[in-house]
Enzyme design. Sequence first.
Site, mmCIF file in Angstrom:
data_model
loop_
_atom_site.group_PDB
_atom_site.id
_atom_site.type_symbol
_atom_site.label_atom_id
_atom_site.label_comp_id
_atom_site.label_asym_id
_atom_site.label_seq_id
_atom_site.Cartn_x
_atom_site.Cartn_y
_atom_site.Cartn_z
ATOM 1 C CB SER A 147 -35.563 -40.088 -63.326
ATOM 2 O OG SER A 147 -34.966 -39.256 -64.297
ATOM 3 C CE1 TYR A 160 -39.551 -36.424 -64.117
ATOM 4 C CE2 TYR A 160 -37.207 -36.638 -64.564
ATOM 5 C CZ TYR A 160 -38.486 -37.165 -64.595
ATOM 6 O OH TYR A 160 -38.695 -38.424 -65.104
#
Length: 267
Positions: A147, A160
């Site tokens: 990510s 996250y």
Amino acid sequence: MDIAKCFSLEGKVALVTGAAYGIGFAIAEAYAKAGAKIAFNCRKPEHMESALAAYRERGIDAKGYLCDVTEEDQVARMVADIKSSLGPIDILVNNAGIIKRIPMTEMKLEEFRQVVDIDLTAPFLVSKAVIPDMIGQGHGKIINICSMMSELGRETVSAYAAAKGGLKMLTRNIASEYGEYNIQCNGIGPGYIATDQTAPLREIQPDGSKHPFDRFILSKTPAARWGTPEDLMGPAVFLASEASDFVNGQILYVDGGILAYLGKMPQ
Ligand code: NAP
Ligand code: GCO
């Protein structure tokens, strides 16, 4: 060197986790088009039904498993079943993932743990389950879907970012530990991609205007658009194919240029 052949996945067995829709589905579709046999999983039966129909519609004979990637016994059963029905796994994409957008001081421990479990612990579990056969076969490709948050932080995404930052280092460690067995483990770091996961960030506002985060991302992305799952197809095929046999432990950011860009000067 036969360049077309070195990008081919003809006869390879690929497992893409969480590929009922979104990025995983596009990657699985690309692998099928490059010649691979496809296995995928998701957790929810209703997603399985629609996914199998979507694969069929594209002429892909994918094998679907209801499997929660955080459960070691379910993962072991799925990997054994793929081996007996399609053959040992040549390509694993650790794609299944979730996000919770909650300010860190309001986040419950169980919420933090759930994100880390799915986004970081599960790639460890599934990789652990496939590596022994990859060693036995003398080759293997593991691709971890990382990510922007493998590099950057922002408000509300502490769990996250912690998980995706960890996934970047798990990628490097698998490459370090198993590179001598001709196993390549690399990551793809998608930028902001229009999928269900990011739908809340693109919601049209009651007055009909774009969500402020949507405008923010457009201004941060040199390509001046959100990515699509299809943008990940070529990079994912490259990292699964012989063309990347000497690429190991890298994260390929597919982000329209976000990480290269300082950002627009406020007007
Ligand atoms: P998505 O549309 O929300 O799809 C997620 C997939 O993961 C679904 O198929 C879901 O199926 C499955 N899944 C979730 N938890 C699971 C579990 N415990 N076991 C098995 N399957 C599970 O997400 P996406 O946007 O395509 O993202 C895919 C990956 O890319 C994620 O790792 C995400 O963090 C990453 N990523 C996304 C973006 C973006 O902008 N969209 C950017 C960078 C990275 P079920 O609900 O049926 O389980
Ligand atoms: C967010 C987003 C991101 C993206 C993606 C960026 O809330 O900031 O959901 O985290 O999904 O991972 O690469």
